[in-house]
Design an enzyme around this catalytic site. Structure first.
Site, PDB file in Angstrom:
ATOM      1  N   SER A 120       0.679  -1.214  -0.012  1.00 10.87           N
ATOM      2  CA  SER A 120      -0.034  -0.109  -0.080  1.00 10.87           C
ATOM      3  C   SER A 120       0.931   1.185  -0.077  1.00 10.87           C
ATOM      4  CB  SER A 120      -1.067   0.025   1.228  1.00 10.87           C
ATOM      5  OG  SER A 120      -0.353  -0.606   2.363  1.00 10.87           O
ATOM      6  N   HIS A 141      -3.698  -3.777  -5.339  1.00 11.10           N
ATOM      7  CA  HIS A 141      -3.982  -3.320  -4.096  1.00 11.10           C
ATOM      8  C   HIS A 141      -5.565  -3.435  -3.760  1.00 11.10           C
ATOM      9  CE1 HIS A 141      -3.855   0.335  -1.137  1.00 11.10           C
ATOM     10  NE2 HIS A 141      -3.646  -0.810  -0.524  1.00 11.10           N
ATOM     11  N   GLU A 153      -6.902  -1.611  -6.719  1.00 13.38           N
ATOM     12  CA  GLU A 153      -5.967  -0.818  -7.374  1.00 13.38           C
ATOM     13  C   GLU A 153      -4.928  -1.499  -8.363  1.00 13.38           C
ATOM     14  OE1 GLU A 153      -5.860   3.461  -5.038  1.00 13.38           O
ATOM     15  OE2 GLU A 153      -4.853   1.909  -4.256  1.00 13.38           O
ATOM     16  N   ASN A 191      -5.308   5.884  -0.850  1.00 13.17           N
ATOM     17  CA  ASN A 191      -4.653   6.179   0.328  1.00 13.17           C
ATOM     18  C   ASN A 191      -3.892   7.597   0.181  1.00 13.17           C
ATOM     19  OD1 ASN A 191      -4.888   3.915   1.529  1.00 13.17           O
ATOM     20  ND2 ASN A 191      -2.846   2.941   1.271  1.00 13.17           N
TER      21      ASN A 191
HETATM   22  N1  CAA Z   1     -13.964  -9.486   7.257  1.00 10.31           N
HETATM   23  C1  CAA Z   1     -15.098 -10.018   6.483  1.00 10.31           C
HETATM   24  N2  CAA Z   1     -16.349  -9.426   6.266  1.00 10.31           N
HETATM   25  C2  CAA Z   1     -16.395  -8.123   7.009  1.00 10.31           C
HETATM   26  C3  CAA Z   1     -15.448  -7.753   7.943  1.00 10.31           C
HETATM   27  C4  CAA Z   1     -14.089  -8.464   8.129  1.00 10.31           C
HETATM   28  N3  CAA Z   1     -13.329  -7.877   8.627  1.00 10.31           N
HETATM   29  N4  CAA Z   1     -16.099  -6.749   8.581  1.00 10.31           N
HETATM   30  C5  CAA Z   1     -17.342  -6.736   8.253  1.00 10.31           C
HETATM   31  N5  CAA Z   1     -17.613  -7.590   7.367  1.00 10.31           N
HETATM   32  C6  CAA Z   1     -18.709  -7.818   6.529  1.00 10.31           C
HETATM   33  C7  CAA Z   1     -20.156  -8.120   7.441  1.00 10.31           C
HETATM   34  O1  CAA Z   1     -19.892  -9.627   7.510  1.00 10.31           O
HETATM   35  C8  CAA Z   1     -21.219  -7.765   6.491  1.00 10.31           C
HETATM   36  O2  CAA Z   1     -21.195  -8.301   5.632  1.00 10.31           O
HETATM   37  P1  CAA Z   1     -22.896  -8.565   4.904  1.00 10.31           P
HETATM   38  O3  CAA Z   1     -23.472  -7.257   4.683  1.00 10.31           O
HETATM   39  O4  CAA Z   1     -22.772  -9.467   3.915  1.00 10.31           O
HETATM   40  O5  CAA Z   1     -23.643  -9.091   6.037  1.00 10.31           O
HETATM   41  C9  CAA Z   1     -20.631  -6.329   6.136  1.00 10.31           C
HETATM   42  O6  CAA Z   1     -19.198  -6.391   6.127  1.00 10.31           O
HETATM   43  C10 CAA Z   1     -20.856  -5.085   6.837  1.00 10.31           C
HETATM   44  O7  CAA Z   1     -20.672  -5.379   8.097  1.00 10.31           O
HETATM   45  P2  CAA Z   1     -21.190  -4.890   9.712  1.00 10.31           P
HETATM   46  O8  CAA Z   1     -22.775  -4.630   9.245  1.00 10.31           O
HETATM   47  O9  CAA Z   1     -20.867  -5.725  10.587  1.00 10.31           O
HETATM   48  O10 CAA Z   1     -20.231  -3.466   9.585  1.00 10.31           O
HETATM   49  P3  CAA Z   1     -20.456  -2.157   8.812  1.00 10.31           P
HETATM   50  O11 CAA Z   1     -22.140  -2.019   7.995  1.00 10.31           O
HETATM   51  O12 CAA Z   1     -20.317  -1.108  10.011  1.00 10.31           O
HETATM   52  O13 CAA Z   1     -19.413  -2.212   8.240  1.00 10.31           O
HETATM   53  C11 CAA Z   1     -17.278  -2.138   7.244  1.00 10.31           C
HETATM   54  C12 CAA Z   1     -18.048  -2.425   8.211  1.00 10.31           C
HETATM   55  C13 CAA Z   1     -17.389  -2.971   5.879  1.00 10.31           C
HETATM   56  C14 CAA Z   1     -15.675  -2.151   7.747  1.00 10.31           C
HETATM   57  C15 CAA Z   1     -17.577  -0.522   6.909  1.00 10.31           C
HETATM   58  O14 CAA Z   1     -17.477   0.275   8.192  1.00 10.31           O
HETATM   59  C16 CAA Z   1     -16.645   0.072   6.043  1.00 10.31           C
HETATM   60  O15 CAA Z   1     -16.668  -0.010   4.826  1.00 10.31           O
HETATM   61  N6  CAA Z   1     -15.791   1.096   6.546  1.00 10.31           N
HETATM   62  C17 CAA Z   1     -14.431   1.472   5.706  1.00 10.31           C
HETATM   63  C18 CAA Z   1     -13.353   0.784   5.804  1.00 10.31           C
HETATM   64  C19 CAA Z   1     -12.294   1.228   4.884  1.00 10.31           C
HETATM   65  O16 CAA Z   1     -12.024   2.437   4.487  1.00 10.31           O
HETATM   66  N7  CAA Z   1     -11.473   0.424   4.549  1.00 10.31           N
HETATM   67  C20 CAA Z   1     -10.115   0.768   3.946  1.00 10.31           C
HETATM   68  C21 CAA Z   1      -8.936   1.253   4.712  1.00 10.31           C
HETATM   69  S1  CAA Z   1      -7.575   1.787   3.907  1.00 10.31           S
HETATM   70  C22 CAA Z   1      -6.768   0.110   3.315  1.00 10.31           C
HETATM   71  O17 CAA Z   1      -7.509  -0.763   3.527  1.00 10.31           O
HETATM   72  C23 CAA Z   1      -5.763   0.317   2.320  1.00 10.31           C
HETATM   73  C24 CAA Z   1      -4.612   0.245   2.854  1.00 10.31           C
HETATM   74  O18 CAA Z   1      -3.569   0.293   2.205  1.00 10.31           O
HETATM   75  C25 CAA Z   1      -4.383   0.750   4.169  1.00 10.31           C
END
Ligand code: CAA
Length: 567
Positions: A120, A141, A153, A191
């Site tokens: 990343s 990514h 990405e 990012n």
């Molecule tokens: N693994 C697998 N599935 C997951 C999970 C995990 N860790 N966390 C949540 N889920 C799934 C749930 O099972 C649920 O699936 P269904 O809709 O099929 O039932 C779905 O995601 C939604 O989960 P929740 O209802 O429990 O929770 P939520 O609606 O609050 O969503 C989230 C959780 C998906 C994490 C959401 O809050 C989100 O999209 N947040 C933003 C996350 C983000 O920005 N990520 C990128 C970070 S940067 C990066 O990753 C790049 C890097 O290089 C650092």
């Protein structure tokens, strides 16, 4: 180009295991490679937990789960990869380690297999250079949680073969992902934009502008993002954030990305976010996602009892406020005509008076700004000059009455005018988002805690979520969201990625309700520009680079052209 049916992922941490799951769900045969049996078990446990969760939620049946897990072979032997078509490395972000891994793979995997990296932060060009097949190396990514977020990405170098790019794009699409192809640049699309926003959020927290809870509420509820920035950093891992932030800063050298000393101290102290059980928040256990109370959890402070609220002004804003206050159980004294001194005297017993004059009855509550008032001729103004009004309110009401305005971003000025700076606040009522509605309460350095507690209670009783912050231009929501959107326009202007790619990246990589350009078109580019200018000219405390409007934004405003086809 060989067909991609067998793949491998090296490194089964959170991201590696998530990528394995994505491939296996897509029907591919997958090898997951770890260095030790213990790490292999950890990877297996992540996969089990994630698919168990899907079963528990009824998204997958047990037969489906066994099929997915049955496609996965976890091994500690790289030699098992002699027949794979594509390998994704997801090992820690250390260039030498990546070189070692790719060097070994070069010897084992078929000559025409693709080597992909999930880095990343590191340069794909640098990762690819020493391999025997730089034209077959590509960035792939994924975003955390990989099984949920659709963005991939695809990062190319000057030497990447187009057929390789086409193959991984087709693969990603076949997996139900949304690939975005971009060149090799620090932070890529998502990012890069995310970390400018993180840096400003960290600065706000570090400078005591807003509490951690209110900061997260502001962006989750006020801006409609899926998580607040601190919750998200805890999810990503503070060590990872620190590293990515450093890499981006070393490329831009912009104050917008200047490393946060606080983040550095947290990482050094072992506060790494969810994975260590403590980051900005404290969690039920290392790796847990349940926030538990800690020393920083704010105590619920009851405000003084408030019975009567005065609302000054006529129009949609005042009417809406008055009726919501009544629904909230307050006795409301509504004085539509702020010029009517006789009527204003009815406010003598009010515990709070909110100035809520409309300058244009058609303007939404959330759109009102002091500048709107200033730009209008006296005759256009249905309401009364604020200076004058607050002087009079200061004389009419008791010394404990709290005075608030929805029309100014300067509680300090109101405090001076009314003669009671410790009882003045500004209110910013935001449009509701999919996550609810935020009302920001801007306080000065002398506003007393009792007045703030009273305002918090009032906002909650109106069915909205309060965010208390220092009275600075843009408060929290605008000060973080608008520069973030402006940064996306700057990226477009630099020719790095298209409107569609940037919108896809933030909508599907960070779970935003809409991409930044769709958001700008929804808010109005003119409004976004106006806030940028206000932030640049005011006391937001943000670095100049982040608030200086992109020339392309100005162009779109002058040409009155939306960014998105739908806009
Ligand atoms: N693994 C697998 N599935 C997951 C999970 C995990 N860790 N966390 C949540 N889920 C799934 C749930 O099972 C649920 O699936 P269904 O809709 O099929 O039932 C779905 O995601 C939604 O989960 P929740 O209802 O429990 O929770 P939520 O609606 O609050 O969503 C989230 C959780 C998906 C994490 C959401 O809050 C989100 O999209 N947040 C933003 C996350 C983000 O920005 N990520 C990128 C970070 S940067 C990066 O990753 C790049 C890097 O290089 C650092």
């Amino acid at each position: 180009m060989r067909e991609i049916s067998t793949v491998a992922v090296i490194g089964l941490g959170t991201m590696g295991a998530g990528i394995v799951e994505v491939f296996a769900r897509g029907g591919l045969r997958v090898f997951g490679v770890e260095t030790t049996p213990e790490y292999a078990d950890r990877g297996r446990a992540i996969l089990q937990r994630s698919t168990d969760r899907a079963v528990a939620r009824g998204k997958l049946d047990e037969a489906g789960q066994s099929q997915i897990l049955g496609r996965i072979t976890i091994t500690t032997q790289m030699a098992d990869l002699a027949d794979v078509d594509l390998v994704v490395e997801a090992v820690p972000e250390i260039l030498q380690l990546k070189h070692d891994v790719l060097g070994r793979l070069d010897e084992i995997v078929p000559e025409d297999a693709i080597l992909a990296t999930n880095t990343s932060s590191l340069s794909i060009t640098e990762i690819a250079a020493p391999t025997r097949r730089p034209e077959r190396v590509v960035g792939l990514h994924f975003f955390n949680p990989a099984p949920v977020l659709k963005l991939v990405e695809v990062i190319t170098t000057l030497r990447t073969d187009q057929a390789v790019v086409d193959a991984v794009v087709a693969l990603a699409q076949g997996l139900g992902k949304k690939p975005v192809v971009v060149g090799d640049r620090a932070g890529f699309v998502a990012n890069y934009l995310l970390f400018g926003y993180f840096t400003s959020a960290l600065r706000m927290l570090e400078h005591g502008h807003v509490s951690r809870e209110d900061l997260d509420t502001a962006m989750r509820v006020g801006a409609g993002l899926p998580m607040g920035p601190l919750t998200l950093m805890d999810l990503v891992g503070l060590d990872v954030c620190h590293h990515i932030g450093d890499v981006i800063y070393s490329h831009t050298r912009s104050q917008m990305h200047a490393p946060s000393p606080m983040l550095g101290r947290m990482v050094t102290s072992g506060l790494l976010g969810r994975k260590s059980g403590r980051g900005f928040y404290t969690y039920d256990r290392p790796g847990g996602g349940q926030v538990v109370e800690d020393a920083q959890t704010p105590a619920v402070v009851a405000g003084p009892e408030l019975r009567t609220v005065g609302v000054v002004g006529r129009g949609e804003v005042a009417d809406d406020l008055a009726s919501r206050l009544e629904e909230g159980g307050y006795a409301v004294v509504h004085v539509p005509d702020a010029d009517d001194s006789e009527d204003l005297r009815r406010l003598v017993d009010a515990g709070l008076v909110v100035e809520a004059q409309s300058v244009d009855l058609d303007l939404a509550l959330a759109d009102l700004q002091l500048d709107d008032l200033r730009d209008l001729d006296e005759d256009d103004l249905p309401g009364r000059d604020l200076d004058d009004l607050f002087e009079e309110l200061g004389e009419i009401t008791g010394p404990q009455t709290v005075l608030a305005t929805v029309n100014s971003a300067a509680a300090v000025a109101l405090g001076a005018l009314s003669g009671r700076p410790e009882r003045c606040v500004v209110l910013r009522v935001h449009e509701p988002t999919g996550n609810g509605q935020v009302v920001e309460i801007g306080r000065t350095s002398v506003t007393d805690d009792e007045a703030v507690a009273m305002m918090r209670e009032l906002v909650t009783r109106l069915g909205a979520e309060p965010v208390v912050c220092r009275d600075r231009v843009g408060l929290v929501v605008d000060a973080l969201l608008v520069p973030h959107l402006n940064d996306a326009v700057r990226m477009l202007d630099e020719g790095y990625a298209s409107v569609a790619d940037i919108d896809t990246a933030l909508q599907h990589g960070l779970g935003y309700p809409a991409g930044p350009f769709a958001m700008i078109d929804h808010i109005g580019a003119d409004e976004v520009l106006a806030v940028c200018e206000e932030l640049a000219g005011g006391t937001s405390g943000l670095p100049r680079e982040s608030v200086e409007a992109s020339p392309l934004l100005v162009e779109h405003v002058l040409l009155d052209r939306p960014f998105t086809p739908a806009g």
